[in-house]
Design a protein around this motif. Structure first.
Motif, PDB file in Angstrom:
ATOM      1  N   ARG A  77     -36.807  10.379   5.422  1.00 17.65           N
ATOM      2  CA  ARG A  77     -35.984   9.455   4.625  1.00 17.65           C
ATOM      3  C   ARG A  77     -36.506   9.466   3.199  1.00 17.65           C
ATOM      4  O   ARG A  77     -37.694   9.287   2.955  1.00 17.65           O
ATOM      5  CB  ARG A  77     -36.063   8.043   5.212  1.00 17.65           C
ATOM      6  CG  ARG A  77     -35.281   7.016   4.429  1.00 17.65           C
ATOM      7  CD  ARG A  77     -35.107   5.702   5.159  1.00 17.65           C
ATOM      8  NE  ARG A  77     -36.324   5.042   5.557  1.00 17.65           N
ATOM      9  CZ  ARG A  77     -36.553   3.729   5.460  1.00 17.65           C
ATOM     10  NH1 ARG A  77     -35.610   2.929   4.967  1.00 17.65           N
ATOM     11  NH2 ARG A  77     -37.677   3.203   5.873  1.00 17.65           N
ATOM     12  N   ASN A  92     -30.916   3.800  -3.276  1.00 14.19           N
ATOM     13  CA  ASN A  92     -30.179   4.623  -2.319  1.00 14.19           C
ATOM     14  C   ASN A  92     -31.149   5.366  -1.429  1.00 14.19           C
ATOM     15  O   ASN A  92     -32.338   5.472  -1.746  1.00 14.19           O
ATOM     16  CB  ASN A  92     -29.173   5.556  -3.005  1.00 14.19           C
ATOM     17  CG  ASN A  92     -29.842   6.579  -3.882  1.00 14.19           C
ATOM     18  OD1 ASN A  92     -30.604   7.413  -3.417  1.00 14.19           O
ATOM     19  ND2 ASN A  92     -29.554   6.530  -5.169  1.00 14.19           N
ATOM     20  N   TYR A  93     -30.647   5.823  -0.303  1.00 13.00           N
ATOM     21  CA  TYR A  93     -31.481   6.569   0.625  1.00 13.00           C
ATOM     22  C   TYR A  93     -30.670   7.693   1.246  1.00 13.00           C
ATOM     23  O   TYR A  93     -29.436   7.650   1.305  1.00 13.00           O
ATOM     24  CB  TYR A  93     -32.061   5.651   1.715  1.00 13.00           C
ATOM     25  CG  TYR A  93     -31.040   5.198   2.722  1.00 13.00           C
ATOM     26  CD1 TYR A  93     -30.825   5.932   3.882  1.00 13.00           C
ATOM     27  CD2 TYR A  93     -30.276   4.064   2.500  1.00 13.00           C
ATOM     28  CE1 TYR A  93     -29.856   5.531   4.789  1.00 13.00           C
ATOM     29  CE2 TYR A  93     -29.319   3.671   3.402  1.00 13.00           C
ATOM     30  CZ  TYR A  93     -29.109   4.412   4.545  1.00 13.00           C
ATOM     31  OH  TYR A  93     -28.155   4.036   5.441  1.00 13.00           O
ATOM     32  N   ASP A  94     -31.386   8.713   1.664  1.00  9.65           N
ATOM     33  CA  ASP A  94     -30.793   9.860   2.345  1.00  9.65           C
ATOM     34  C   ASP A  94     -31.746  10.209   3.470  1.00  9.65           C
ATOM     35  O   ASP A  94     -32.948  10.348   3.237  1.00  9.65           O
ATOM     36  CB  ASP A  94     -30.654  11.018   1.356  1.00  9.65           C
ATOM     37  CG  ASP A  94     -29.682  12.076   1.823  1.00  9.65           C
ATOM     38  OD1 ASP A  94     -29.425  12.165   3.041  1.00  9.65           O
ATOM     39  OD2 ASP A  94     -29.183  12.823   0.969  1.00  9.65           O
ATOM     40  N   SER A  96     -32.383  12.371   7.382  1.00 13.62           N
ATOM     41  CA  SER A  96     -31.945  13.322   8.400  1.00 13.62           C
ATOM     42  C   SER A  96     -32.942  13.274   9.547  1.00 13.62           C
ATOM     43  O   SER A  96     -34.124  12.993   9.351  1.00 13.62           O
ATOM     44  CB  SER A  96     -31.845  14.735   7.824  1.00 13.62           C
ATOM     45  OG  SER A  96     -33.096  15.146   7.305  1.00 13.62           O
ATOM     46  N   SER A 103     -27.414  12.546  10.613  1.00 13.77           N
ATOM     47  CA  SER A 103     -27.902  12.225   9.273  1.00 13.77           C
ATOM     48  C   SER A 103     -27.236  10.926   8.827  1.00 13.77           C
ATOM     49  O   SER A 103     -26.194  10.537   9.349  1.00 13.77           O
ATOM     50  CB  SER A 103     -27.596  13.351   8.286  1.00 13.77           C
ATOM     51  OG  SER A 103     -26.210  13.530   8.138  1.00 13.77           O
ATOM     52  N   LYS A 105     -26.988   8.177   5.157  1.00 16.89           N
ATOM     53  CA  LYS A 105     -27.327   7.896   3.772  1.00 16.89           C
ATOM     54  C   LYS A 105     -26.663   6.603   3.387  1.00 16.89           C
ATOM     55  O   LYS A 105     -25.794   6.095   4.110  1.00 16.89           O
ATOM     56  CB  LYS A 105     -26.905   9.035   2.858  1.00 16.89           C
ATOM     57  CG  LYS A 105     -25.409   9.293   2.829  1.00 16.89           C
ATOM     58  CD  LYS A 105     -25.079  10.493   1.974  1.00 16.89           C
ATOM     59  CE  LYS A 105     -23.576  10.767   1.984  1.00 16.89           C
ATOM     60  NZ  LYS A 105     -23.251  11.919   1.169  1.00 16.89           N
ATOM     61  N   ASN A 123     -23.583   2.058   4.271  1.00 20.39           N
ATOM     62  CA  ASN A 123     -24.146   3.212   4.974  1.00 20.39           C
ATOM     63  C   ASN A 123     -23.071   4.203   5.394  1.00 20.39           C
ATOM     64  O   ASN A 123     -21.939   3.828   5.664  1.00 20.39           O
ATOM     65  CB  ASN A 123     -24.870   2.744   6.249  1.00 20.39           C
ATOM     66  CG  ASN A 123     -25.886   1.671   5.952  1.00 20.39           C
ATOM     67  OD1 ASN A 123     -26.791   1.851   5.170  1.00 20.39           O
ATOM     68  ND2 ASN A 123     -25.716   0.519   6.586  1.00 20.39           N
TER      69      ASN A 123
END
Length: 163
Positions: A77, A92-94, A96, A103, A105, A123
């Motif tokens: 993350r 923000n976040y991404d 996997s 995944s 984000k 989300n």
């Protein structure tokens, strides 16, 4: 196809303290050590970007997903924290999940009002499994909401003990 979800977490701390926590490596070390029964690690931290390697227990996942996975999930993350201005910040976040077609984000609006701060999550969850993905995505989104609630509680605790 992705599924969208929204959830809100309230932290009983002013926005300045929440933002200070989010931009502190010790805070993230605390989060990855306590968010899951198996501790994760802060892989990289640069002031406003935290790259986290986390381990999520299988029981966090919906039953339909558990049957396809044989071990706890290894999650990467990346969280990016914007500047605080007038008690507000964009985060923000991404993320996997290693070895899976999952995944997610999102964008987080941090907004403070007095002694409380709200984190409003928008989300997007993607489970790239033909036919089954769209049915599983909302269940993963529910699990994420619970995870973010727990992270909010940990944030409140860390701020109370450290700031």
């Amino acid at each position: 196809m992705a599924s969208r979800s929204e959830n809100t977490v309230t932290i009983n701390q002013p926005a300045e303290k929440v933002h200070t926590a989010l931009t502190n490596q010790d805070y993230w070390e605390y989060i990855v050590a306590n968010l899951s029964p198996e501790p994760g690690e802060v892989n990289d931290f640069s002031g406003n970007v935290a790259t986290l390697f986390e381990v999520l227990p299988l029981d966090l996942l919906p039953e339909a997903v558990r049957s396809m996975v044989s071990q706890n999930l290894k999650l990467k993350r990346v969280v990016t924290i914007g500047d605080l201005a007038d008690g507000k910040a964009d985060v923000n976040y991404d993320a996997s999940v290693k070895g899976t077609p999952v995944s997610f984000k999102g964008d987080i609006k941090l907004a403070g009002e007095g002694e409380t701060t709200t984190l409003a999550y928008d989300n997007e969850v993607t489970v790239d499994i033909p036919f089954m993905g769209p049915a599983i995505e909302p269940k993963v989104a529910e699990a994420l909401a619970g995870l973010f609630d727990q992270e909010g509680q940990l944030t409140n605790t860390w701020i109370s003990e450290n700031l």
